[in-house]
Design an enzyme around this catalytic site. Sequence first.
Site, PDB file in Angstrom:
ATOM      1  N   LYS A   1      44.818 107.260  37.478  1.00 33.52           N
ATOM      2  CA  LYS A   1      46.209 107.971  36.884  1.00 33.52           C
ATOM      3  C   LYS A   1      46.423 107.506  35.414  1.00 33.52           C
ATOM      4  CE  LYS A   1      48.429 109.710  40.867  1.00 33.52           C
ATOM      5  NZ  LYS A   1      49.666 109.893  41.797  1.00 33.52           N
TER       6      LYS A   1
ATOM      7  N   LYS B   1      39.001 114.801  44.245  1.00 28.14           N
ATOM      8  CA  LYS B   1      40.132 115.082  45.347  1.00 28.14           C
ATOM      9  C   LYS B   1      41.332 116.234  45.096  1.00 28.14           C
ATOM     10  CE  LYS B   1      44.134 112.526  45.831  1.00 28.14           C
ATOM     11  NZ  LYS B   1      45.154 112.958  46.496  1.00 28.14           N
TER      12      LYS B   1
ATOM     13  N   LYS C   1      48.388 117.361  44.445  1.00 27.94           N
ATOM     14  CA  LYS C   1      49.502 118.086  43.864  1.00 27.94           C
ATOM     15  C   LYS C   1      49.819 117.879  42.099  1.00 27.94           C
ATOM     16  CE  LYS C   1      52.488 116.063  47.113  1.00 27.94           C
ATOM     17  NZ  LYS C   1      52.432 114.673  46.543  1.00 27.94           N
TER      18      LYS C   1
HETATM   19  P1  ATP Z   1      49.631 113.179  43.711  1.00 27.95           P
HETATM   20  O1  ATP Z   1      48.671 113.836  42.806  1.00 27.95           O
HETATM   21  O2  ATP Z   1      51.246 113.565  43.113  1.00 27.95           O
HETATM   22  O3  ATP Z   1      49.559 111.800  43.734  1.00 27.95           O
HETATM   23  P2  ATP Z   1      48.957 114.030  46.108  1.00 27.95           P
HETATM   24  O4  ATP Z   1      48.420 115.466  46.435  1.00 27.95           O
HETATM   25  O5  ATP Z   1      47.874 112.811  45.769  1.00 27.95           O
HETATM   26  O6  ATP Z   1      49.708 114.043  45.058  1.00 27.95           O
HETATM   27  P3  ATP Z   1      50.602 112.168  47.902  1.00 27.95           P
HETATM   28  O7  ATP Z   1      51.929 112.449  47.758  1.00 27.95           O
HETATM   29  O8  ATP Z   1      50.030 111.011  46.836  1.00 27.95           O
HETATM   30  O9  ATP Z   1      49.897 113.450  47.664  1.00 27.95           O
HETATM   31  O10 ATP Z   1      49.904 111.733  49.148  1.00 27.95           O
HETATM   32  C1  ATP Z   1      50.363 112.229  50.254  1.00 27.95           C
HETATM   33  C2  ATP Z   1      49.595 112.174  51.511  1.00 27.95           C
HETATM   34  O11 ATP Z   1      48.325 113.122  51.372  1.00 27.95           O
HETATM   35  C3  ATP Z   1      48.839 110.860  51.755  1.00 27.95           C
HETATM   36  O12 ATP Z   1      48.894 110.430  52.937  1.00 27.95           O
HETATM   37  C4  ATP Z   1      47.447 111.103  51.121  1.00 27.95           C
HETATM   38  O13 ATP Z   1      46.641 110.371  51.538  1.00 27.95           O
HETATM   39  C5  ATP Z   1      47.220 112.659  51.598  1.00 27.95           C
HETATM   40  N1  ATP Z   1      46.346 113.170  50.716  1.00 27.95           N
HETATM   41  C6  ATP Z   1      46.622 113.729  49.522  1.00 27.95           C
HETATM   42  N2  ATP Z   1      45.664 114.399  48.940  1.00 27.95           N
HETATM   43  C7  ATP Z   1      44.587 114.513  49.863  1.00 27.95           C
HETATM   44  C8  ATP Z   1      43.335 115.322  50.025  1.00 27.95           C
HETATM   45  N3  ATP Z   1      43.108 115.783  48.919  1.00 27.95           N
HETATM   46  N4  ATP Z   1      42.885 115.168  51.326  1.00 27.95           N
HETATM   47  C9  ATP Z   1      43.343 114.558  52.083  1.00 27.95           C
HETATM   48  N5  ATP Z   1      44.331 113.971  52.174  1.00 27.95           N
HETATM   49  C10 ATP Z   1      45.098 113.820  51.118  1.00 27.95           C
HETATM   50 MG    MG Z   2      48.227 110.751  45.481  1.00 23.37          MG
END
Ligand code: ATP
Ligand code: MG
Length: 332
Positions: free
Chosen positions: A112, A195, A198
Amino acid sequence: KPRLYSGMQPSADSLQIGNYIGALLSWKALQQTHDAYFSIVDLHALTVAQDPVKLRENTRRTAAQYIASGIDPSAATLYVQSHVAAHAQLAWVLNTITGFGEASRMTQFKDKSAKQGSDGTTVGLFAYPILMAADILLYDTVVVPVGEDQRQHVELTRDIAARFNSRFGDTFVIPEADIQKETAKIFDLQNPTAKMSKSAESHAGVIWLLDEPSVTAKKIMRAVTDADGGVVFDRENKPGVTNLLTIYSTMAERSIQSLEDEYAGRGYGDLKKGLAEVVTGTFGPIRARVLELLGDPAELDRLLAHNADRAAGVANVTLARAFDRVGLIPRA
Ligand code: ATP
Ligand code: MG
């Protein structure tokens, strides 16, 4: 019941399918067997620049998506992190026993911060995993269900807890990560070795929970695959198809093998069509329920306040214990 803690950032106006598969689906099952705490971690979201108006809206939207996806706010404690002051308070104490080098080794920080540039990279982003340690430790958590991307942060939490305990006496329960092996990581449809997130720069390969069904279908139809043509699960050589099969298999509750059999010799178009039907079939009703919940924000806020009180009741006891152990005197 064993204590469980997990959370998500309100970092977008919709969750993505990785959050649903990697987190919400397992949370839904675990809330039956565990004393579960699910947080909307708004303090974590602040570690990268947020528009205040959007953050407010996204926080309520995230709460609504938890509920619409099956998190039951009377069975589990579902609350907004900033409503429980103990999170920031314990994080400060944990900051003081975490090594700079130790925090520097976190791969999420490296990823990040590379995207933010050195001026955009805040001390908050650096301290993110230590705030996460506070989240988990405040609830005497035993189980932390997260995606593979969070494994390193849970490891750090364990190290910090063990260090605190050995330095100041037994205070924290040492938690354990619970990572569903096969579905732990959903990849971006346009870049199937990265990955899905969001906060991805491009949304072309992200399936949003709250997208219109036609948009979702279009994104799936355009997913990157390969020139080989075989519907086969092969992470090394066919990451795109493998990702589609993973999503399909969890959303439809079917084995990879049965999908490979069904689509053998039929090509990627059919696979994608089938997958689009399954995804929109699941997300359609969730989307409708989210809109319903957002139609009454006062009721949603009341529910979150009530749940925050319940969370604070547990968190403040742990915080007082930790403050006492390090030598902070209680307020008379
Ligand atoms: P950001 O990009 O803002 O970090 P994010 O999509 O990574 O958002 P988080 O809020 O960081 O989401 O994580 C929320 C939950 O979703 C965590 O348990 C994380 O492990 C899970 N998660 C996030 N992205 C994935 C993915 N691509 N596959 C499986 N689990 C995920
Ligand atoms: Mg995340």
